[in-house]
Design a protein around this motif. Structure first.
Motif, mmCIF file in Angstrom:
data_model
loop_
_atom_site.group_PDB
_atom_site.id
_atom_site.type_symbol
_atom_site.label_atom_id
_atom_site.label_comp_id
_atom_site.label_asym_id
_atom_site.label_seq_id
_atom_site.Cartn_x
_atom_site.Cartn_y
_atom_site.Cartn_z
ATOM 1 N N ALA A 186 0.812 -1.221 0.000
ATOM 2 C CA ALA A 186 0.000 0.000 0.000
ATOM 3 C C ALA A 186 0.839 1.263 0.000
ATOM 4 C CB ALA A 186 -0.935 0.003 1.210
ATOM 5 N N HIS A 187 2.043 1.177 0.537
ATOM 6 C CA HIS A 187 2.828 2.394 0.705
ATOM 7 C C HIS A 187 4.034 2.429 -0.209
ATOM 8 C CE1 HIS A 187 0.128 2.301 4.006
ATOM 9 N NE2 HIS A 187 0.781 1.351 4.609
ATOM 10 N N ALA A 188 4.036 1.571 -1.239
ATOM 11 C CA ALA A 188 5.161 1.552 -2.169
ATOM 12 C C ALA A 188 5.306 2.910 -2.842
ATOM 13 C CB ALA A 188 4.951 0.468 -3.224
ATOM 14 N N GLY A 189 6.461 3.522 -2.629
ATOM 15 C CA GLY A 189 6.713 4.819 -3.235
ATOM 16 C C GLY A 189 6.101 5.990 -2.492
ATOM 17 N N ALA A 190 5.351 5.730 -1.411
ATOM 18 C CA ALA A 190 4.660 6.830 -0.741
ATOM 19 C C ALA A 190 5.630 7.837 -0.149
ATOM 20 C CB ALA A 190 3.750 6.272 0.363
ATOM 21 N N ALA A 191 6.817 7.400 0.243
ATOM 22 C CA ALA A 191 7.782 8.328 0.828
ATOM 23 C C ALA A 191 8.187 9.414 -0.153
ATOM 24 C CB ALA A 191 9.018 7.566 1.304
ATOM 25 N N ASP A 192 8.032 9.148 -1.450
ATOM 26 C CA ASP A 192 8.416 10.122 -2.459
ATOM 27 C C ASP A 192 7.314 11.134 -2.730
ATOM 28 O OD1 ASP A 192 10.945 8.971 -2.875
ATOM 29 O OD2 ASP A 192 10.056 7.432 -4.138
ATOM 30 N N LYS A 227 2.928 9.325 -15.421
ATOM 31 C CA LYS A 227 1.753 8.611 -15.924
ATOM 32 C C LYS A 227 1.590 7.264 -15.237
ATOM 33 C CE LYS A 227 -0.425 7.138 -20.274
ATOM 34 N NZ LYS A 227 -0.290 7.094 -21.751
ATOM 35 N N THR A 228 2.709 6.592 -14.965
ATOM 36 C CA THR A 228 2.641 5.313 -14.261
ATOM 37 C C THR A 228 2.179 5.497 -12.827
ATOM 38 O OG1 THR A 228 4.410 4.394 -15.637
ATOM 39 C CG2 THR A 228 3.986 3.294 -13.537
ATOM 40 N N ILE A 229 2.668 6.544 -12.170
ATOM 41 C CA ILE A 229 2.310 6.782 -10.772
ATOM 42 C C ILE A 229 0.809 7.008 -10.610
ATOM 43 C CG2 ILE A 229 2.572 8.409 -8.852
ATOM 44 C CD1 ILE A 229 5.496 8.788 -9.816
ATOM 45 N N VAL A 230 0.179 7.721 -11.543
ATOM 46 C CA VAL A 230 -1.251 8.022 -11.409
ATOM 47 C C VAL A 230 -2.126 6.990 -12.125
ATOM 48 C CG1 VAL A 230 -0.808 10.481 -11.149
ATOM 49 C CG2 VAL A 230 -1.309 9.559 -13.423
ATOM 50 N N SER A 231 -1.521 5.934 -12.642
ATOM 51 C CA SER A 231 -2.300 4.895 -13.299
ATOM 52 C C SER A 231 -3.060 4.068 -12.265
ATOM 53 C CB SER A 231 -1.374 3.974 -14.109
ATOM 54 O OG SER A 231 -2.070 2.835 -14.565
ATOM 55 N N ALA A 232 -4.295 3.737 -12.587
ATOM 56 C CA ALA A 232 -5.089 2.886 -11.714
ATOM 57 C C ALA A 232 -4.905 1.405 -12.038
ATOM 58 C CB ALA A 232 -6.567 3.247 -11.819
ATOM 59 N N ILE A 233 -4.169 1.111 -13.125
ATOM 60 C CA ILE A 233 -3.995 -0.276 -13.525
ATOM 61 C C ILE A 233 -2.538 -0.734 -13.430
ATOM 62 C CG2 ILE A 233 -6.015 -0.278 -15.026
ATOM 63 C CD1 ILE A 233 -4.155 0.074 -17.417
ATOM 64 N N ALA A 234 -1.615 0.183 -13.145
ATOM 65 C CA ALA A 234 -0.226 -0.218 -12.938
ATOM 66 C C ALA A 234 -0.117 -1.053 -11.672
ATOM 67 C CB ALA A 234 0.669 1.017 -12.835
ATOM 68 N N THR A 235 0.822 -1.974 -11.646
ATOM 69 C CA THR A 235 1.035 -2.780 -10.451
ATOM 70 C C THR A 235 1.729 -1.945 -9.378
ATOM 71 O OG1 THR A 235 3.226 -3.564 -11.096
ATOM 72 C CG2 THR A 235 1.320 -4.814 -11.909
ATOM 73 N N PRO A 236 1.630 -2.361 -8.112
ATOM 74 C CA PRO A 236 2.372 -1.635 -7.066
ATOM 75 C C PRO A 236 3.868 -1.567 -7.361
ATOM 76 C CG PRO A 236 0.776 -3.126 -6.080
ATOM 77 C CD PRO A 236 0.780 -3.425 -7.546
#
Length: 412
Positions: free
Chosen positions: A90-96, A182-191
């Motif tokens: 759930a928090h993958a990349g959230a620190a960024d 675009k990947t970060i805001v994608s709803a279909i990209a994997t975590p």
């Protein structure tokens, strides 16, 4: 009476599902199922990701109150935080994402370091440059092949160039940061894909901050370097703020430009008002109404209660998730008369497209100014602008958490 999920189901009232995608039959509005959430009142339980049952807040007044309530936490790591991905990721990349996922006082400490760059006075000083950019990109589009893609040729490059110049990011790297955003805001990209994209941008911004520490310029990242040298900010914190501003500074505005243009092309009478006026107040009101009507942030603003909160006859218990749905608050009939009607002459300034409270969008003056420049310039410069394809063939971003268009073929 306040219903728990178990009590509600026991009484035969199935919990509504969330989220529900927009309908292709009405792509500019929340889906009918989303709109139906308001029928349950300003707060209702929903069944959502991982079979969780967070509160969905649809009422305008209730959202404004809760977004200003310190008993709601924006921290992604809080137990019960509503997340669209598996809890393990759930928090993958959230620190960024810097201070967007923090609470005060840390949120306020970091936010203050950049808020001066987004004052109305400083943003207004940028208006002539944004006007020049807009004219230049329209010139290039007019001199190029038709049909043109308004997203590729205008909507995406202008805010990308604006935020690049403000931050001090080389614009020649725009394909790199646009692709990862675009990947970060994608709803279909994997975590994993989102985390990798976050990592790519974080590494890029960290390297850029490192270069500006030895060779500063007249830009926001260089200003952050001054605070690093003063011991008020770490290099990692500066890079994380760069990721947030670079992502937010182009992705959201680009979608508003293209989606708002398409919406106005469907309402030629209102487009004509924007095209023909020389009154800045009319343009300002039109932009506010477009922000209200389109509300491009999907999946809501998500929080967790850290204390019990009594509101609208319900009690949100500590540890429960909350999803604040701005697209429904912006169509609350208690605030906006005939809310499903686009009316660029209405006073829509109470909308919550930029959120509210301490976490309201720091870049909203910049977004407003860009839209105020681009819409009237586009329609004046190309008065015969029209879509090259039918509405049903235009690729809407049903697969992203920031709604908009993948492409907009236009001709004239």
């Amino acid at each position: 009476m306040t219903h728990t999920p178990a009590a509600t189901e026991a009484e035969g009232l199935a919990l509504p599902d969330f989220p529900e995608p927009r309908s292709a039959a009405c792509p500019f509005a929340p889906s009918p199922d989303m709109r139906a959430l308001s029928d349950h009142g300003p707060l209702t339980r929903v069944r959502s990701w991982g079979d969780s049952t967070p509160w969905a807040v649809t009422g305008h007044a209730e959202q404004k109150a809760l977004l200003s309530d310190p008993r709601l936490s924006a921290q992604f790591t809080q137990p019960g935080f509503p997340s669209p991905v598996d809890p393990a990721h759930a928090h993958a990349g959230a620190a960024d994402l810097s201070f967007v996922g923090m609470d005060d006082p840390e949120h306020a400490r970091l936010r203050r370091m950049i808020s001066g760059a987004f004052t109305i006075k400083r943003i207004e000083a940028m208006r002539p440059r944004v006007q020049q950019m807009t004219d230049d990109f329209i010139d290039a589009m007019l001199n190029g092949p038709t049909p043109a893609d308004l997203v590729r040729d205008l909507a995406l490059p202008i805010p990308s160039l604006v935020i690049s110049e403000l931050l001090g990011v080389p614009y020649e790297d725009h394909e790199f940061f646009q692709t990862n955003s675009k990947t970060i805001v994608s709803a279909i990209a994997t975590p994993q894909q989102r985390a990798e994209a976050h990592g790519n941008l974080a590494t890029y911004l960290d390297d850029l901050v490192g270069r500006k520490l030895t060779d500063p310029g007249d830009d926001l990242l260089s200003s952050l370097c001054t605070q690093i040298e003063a011991g008020e900010l770490t290099r990692r914190e500066a890079a994380a703020m760069g990721v947030l501003l670079l992502l937010g500074g182009h992705e959201t505005t680009a979608n508003m430009i293209s989606l708002g243009t398409l919406l106005l092309l469907q309402h030629p009478d209102q487009l004509a008002v924007i095209r023909d006026t020389d009154n800045p107040a009319v343009i300002r009101d039109a932009v506010e109404e477009l922000l209200r009507y389109l509300s491009i942030v999907h999946l809501g603003r998500r929080r967790t209660a850290v204390e019990d909160i009594d509101i609208a006859g319900h009690t949100i218990r500590a540890g429960e998730g909350v999803i604040l749905l701005g697209e429904l608050a912006n169509r609350d009939p208690a605030v906006f008369t005939d809310p499903d009607r686009l009316d660029i002459t209405r006073n829509a300034r109470q909308h919550q497209a930029f959120g509210a409270g301490t976490h309201h969008c720091v870049g909203q003056p910049l977004a407003r100014m860009e839209l105020q420049v681009i819409y009237p310039t586009l329609f004046r410069r190309i008065p015969t602008l029209r879509t090259a394809d039918g509405l049903d063939s235009i690729p809407f971003k049903y697969d992203a958490v920031i709604y908009g268009l993948h492409a907009l073929p236009v001709t004239w």
